[in-house]
Each structure stands twice: as C-alpha cells, then as structure tokens.
Design a protein around this motif. Structure first.
Motif, PDB file in Angstrom:
ATOM      1  N   GLU A 110      16.994 -12.667  13.504  1.00 41.50           N
ATOM      2  CA  GLU A 110      16.019 -11.894  13.930  1.00 41.50           C
ATOM      3  C   GLU A 110      15.850 -11.891  15.482  1.00 41.50           C
ATOM      4  O   GLU A 110      15.888 -13.196  15.995  1.00 41.50           O
ATOM      5  CB  GLU A 110      14.719 -12.236  13.256  1.00 41.50           C
ATOM      6  CG  GLU A 110      13.592 -11.324  13.733  1.00 41.50           C
ATOM      7  CD  GLU A 110      12.208 -11.964  13.107  1.00 41.50           C
ATOM      8  OE1 GLU A 110      11.203 -11.282  13.150  1.00 41.50           O
ATOM      9  OE2 GLU A 110      12.252 -12.886  12.223  1.00 41.50           O
ATOM     10  N   ILE A 111      15.532 -11.001  16.268  1.00 39.58           N
ATOM     11  CA  ILE A 111      15.225 -11.231  17.523  1.00 39.58           C
ATOM     12  C   ILE A 111      13.616 -10.482  17.737  1.00 39.58           C
ATOM     13  O   ILE A 111      13.105  -9.798  17.074  1.00 39.58           O
ATOM     14  CB  ILE A 111      16.027 -10.149  18.543  1.00 39.58           C
ATOM     15  CG1 ILE A 111      17.522 -10.279  18.371  1.00 39.58           C
ATOM     16  CG2 ILE A 111      15.516 -10.366  19.762  1.00 39.58           C
ATOM     17  CD1 ILE A 111      18.286  -9.359  19.088  1.00 39.58           C
ATOM     18  N   VAL A 112      12.843 -11.747  18.290  1.00 41.71           N
ATOM     19  CA  VAL A 112      11.393 -11.672  18.370  1.00 41.71           C
ATOM     20  C   VAL A 112      11.044 -11.266  19.714  1.00 41.71           C
ATOM     21  O   VAL A 112      11.443 -11.917  20.700  1.00 41.71           O
ATOM     22  CB  VAL A 112      10.857 -12.992  17.911  1.00 41.71           C
ATOM     23  CG1 VAL A 112       8.965 -12.655  17.816  1.00 41.71           C
ATOM     24  CG2 VAL A 112      11.320 -13.274  16.536  1.00 41.71           C
ATOM     25  N   PHE A 113      10.234 -10.311  19.898  1.00 44.10           N
ATOM     26  CA  PHE A 113       9.830  -9.944  21.295  1.00 44.10           C
ATOM     27  C   PHE A 113       8.383 -10.151  21.312  1.00 44.10           C
ATOM     28  O   PHE A 113       7.393  -9.819  20.309  1.00 44.10           O
ATOM     29  CB  PHE A 113      10.144  -8.372  21.410  1.00 44.10           C
ATOM     30  CG  PHE A 113      11.329  -7.869  21.285  1.00 44.10           C
ATOM     31  CD1 PHE A 113      12.408  -8.068  22.070  1.00 44.10           C
ATOM     32  CD2 PHE A 113      11.662  -7.174  20.003  1.00 44.10           C
ATOM     33  CE1 PHE A 113      13.912  -7.860  22.028  1.00 44.10           C
ATOM     34  CE2 PHE A 113      13.019  -6.761  20.004  1.00 44.10           C
ATOM     35  CZ  PHE A 113      14.147  -6.881  21.064  1.00 44.10           C
ATOM     36  N   LEU A 114       7.881 -10.621  22.611  1.00 48.53           N
ATOM     37  CA  LEU A 114       6.593 -10.868  22.758  1.00 48.53           C
ATOM     38  C   LEU A 114       5.606  -9.460  23.069  1.00 48.53           C
ATOM     39  O   LEU A 114       4.567  -9.390  22.573  1.00 48.53           O
ATOM     40  CB  LEU A 114       6.433 -12.060  23.900  1.00 48.53           C
ATOM     41  CG  LEU A 114       6.112 -13.462  23.548  1.00 48.53           C
ATOM     42  CD1 LEU A 114       7.327 -13.889  22.921  1.00 48.53           C
ATOM     43  CD2 LEU A 114       5.687 -14.237  24.728  1.00 48.53           C
ATOM     44  N   LYS A 115       6.348  -8.871  23.893  1.00 49.04           N
ATOM     45  CA  LYS A 115       5.859  -7.576  24.274  1.00 49.04           C
ATOM     46  C   LYS A 115       6.551  -6.509  23.751  1.00 49.04           C
ATOM     47  O   LYS A 115       7.650  -6.590  23.184  1.00 49.04           O
ATOM     48  CB  LYS A 115       5.971  -7.548  25.726  1.00 49.04           C
ATOM     49  CG  LYS A 115       5.175  -8.522  26.628  1.00 49.04           C
ATOM     50  CD  LYS A 115       5.530  -8.231  28.202  1.00 49.04           C
ATOM     51  CE  LYS A 115       4.825  -9.285  29.027  1.00 49.04           C
ATOM     52  NZ  LYS A 115       4.983  -9.093  30.571  1.00 49.04           N
ATOM     53  N   GLY A 116       6.069  -5.310  23.493  1.00 44.86           N
ATOM     54  CA  GLY A 116       6.344  -4.047  22.872  1.00 44.86           C
ATOM     55  C   GLY A 116       6.314  -4.398  21.486  1.00 44.86           C
ATOM     56  O   GLY A 116       6.705  -3.612  20.533  1.00 44.86           O
ATOM     57  N   SER A 117       5.621  -5.033  20.944  1.00 46.42           N
ATOM     58  CA  SER A 117       4.982  -5.508  19.451  1.00 46.42           C
ATOM     59  C   SER A 117       3.608  -5.486  19.282  1.00 46.42           C
ATOM     60  O   SER A 117       2.792  -6.212  20.303  1.00 46.42           O
ATOM     61  CB  SER A 117       5.680  -6.742  18.853  1.00 46.42           C
ATOM     62  OG  SER A 117       5.023  -7.137  17.754  1.00 46.42           O
ATOM     63  N   THR A 118       2.954  -4.833  18.550  1.00 41.91           N
ATOM     64  CA  THR A 118       1.766  -4.928  18.057  1.00 41.91           C
ATOM     65  C   THR A 118       1.313  -6.252  17.431  1.00 41.91           C
ATOM     66  O   THR A 118      -0.057  -6.713  17.400  1.00 41.91           O
ATOM     67  CB  THR A 118       1.018  -3.782  17.315  1.00 41.91           C
ATOM     68  OG1 THR A 118       1.796  -3.900  16.013  1.00 41.91           O
ATOM     69  CG2 THR A 118       1.369  -2.366  17.541  1.00 41.91           C
ATOM     70  N   GLU A 119       2.096  -6.891  16.922  1.00 38.25           N
ATOM     71  CA  GLU A 119       1.872  -8.295  16.022  1.00 38.25           C
ATOM     72  C   GLU A 119       1.501  -9.311  17.212  1.00 38.25           C
ATOM     73  O   GLU A 119       0.627 -10.231  17.039  1.00 38.25           O
ATOM     74  CB  GLU A 119       3.105  -8.537  15.377  1.00 38.25           C
ATOM     75  CG  GLU A 119       2.698  -9.932  14.673  1.00 38.25           C
ATOM     76  CD  GLU A 119       4.047 -10.240  13.833  1.00 38.25           C
ATOM     77  OE1 GLU A 119       4.294 -11.480  13.970  1.00 38.25           O
ATOM     78  OE2 GLU A 119       4.568  -9.505  13.612  1.00 38.25           O
ATOM     79  N   GLN A 120       2.351  -9.447  18.265  1.00 39.72           N
ATOM     80  CA  GLN A 120       2.164 -10.701  19.155  1.00 39.72           C
ATOM     81  C   GLN A 120       1.248 -10.002  20.297  1.00 39.72           C
ATOM     82  O   GLN A 120       1.851  -9.431  20.977  1.00 39.72           O
ATOM     83  CB  GLN A 120       3.773 -10.763  19.625  1.00 39.72           C
ATOM     84  CG  GLN A 120       4.336 -11.440  18.851  1.00 39.72           C
ATOM     85  CD  GLN A 120       5.587 -10.564  18.207  1.00 39.72           C
ATOM     86  OE1 GLN A 120       5.672  -9.641  18.867  1.00 39.72           O
ATOM     87  NE2 GLN A 120       6.323 -11.028  17.378  1.00 39.72           N
TER      88      GLN A 120
END
Length: 121
Positions: A95-105
């Motif tokens: 999985e690639i996890v993004f800090l920006k561009g996500s409502t979760e983080q």
C-alpha cells in the motif's frame, strides 16, 4: 509493530526533502509504525519509477506492507502514472499511504520556540 518505508522526493538537488521527511516521520510515529528506511530522493519522474521498483522489491524481501509519502505528486505528476504505480504495488499486496490528498490523514503544524511540531488530528 508494523514497518513502513518513507519516500521523499524533490525534482532538483537544490531542493530539500526535510519537511517531507519530518511530516512522514511524525505521521508514522502517530500511527505506531516502525520506520525501516527513509528514501531521500532527487530526480525526475523517469528516475523516480526506477527507484519505486527498487523500493517495491525491497518491501517484498523485508515483508514491509506500506510506503509512506507526503502526496501523490511525489509518486507521479500524472493521474495515469500514479494509477499504474499504485496498481503495481497493490498487485504485490503493498500500500502507498499519502499524508496529503486524503481526507483520512489530517494534521497541522504548530511552530514553537524550539521549532515546528506536527500534530496529527
């Protein structure tokens, strides 16, 4: 504890990845993730793809499930390129996890007397 690899990239050697690395470290710590390695990369999108393939192979060998980066543009400047890389990682169960561009983080930076602190919400 889950292990992650941090990936920070800028286009030129005159730029610094310091803020990207700091954000990713803070986020990983807030999730209780162990940082296995930090890739501090400089270069173009084409060079980026070679590095990402090397990182994917390393993740497979070490059994690491997540690649953490600040935002999708660090992986690719185009939607198609991003989709292709994400698909390749997903095929391998990564999985690639993004800090920006996500409502979760969500996070904000608080500047104190001794420097910036990152607070994750």
């Amino acid at each position: 504890m889950e292990k992650v690899i941090i990936y920070a990239r800028v286009a030129t050697h005159s730029q610094t990845n310091e803020s990207q690395v700091k954000l990713c470290k803070g986020f990983a710590e807030s999730k209780g993730w162990d940082i296995d390695k930090i890739y501090d990369c400089h270069g173009s999108h084409e060079h980026n793809l070679v590095q990402l393939n090397q990182i994917l192979e390393e993740m497979k060998v070490k059994g690491i499930g997540k690649l953490l980066t600040v935002n999708p543009s660090r992986i690719s400047q185009t939607s198609l390129g991003l989709s292709m890389v994400q698909e390749r990682f997903a095929e391998e169960g990564k999985e690639i996890v993004f800090l920006k561009g996500s409502t979760e983080q969500k996070y904000h930076i608080v500047t104190g007397a001794d420097g910036d602190e990152i607070e994750f919400l």
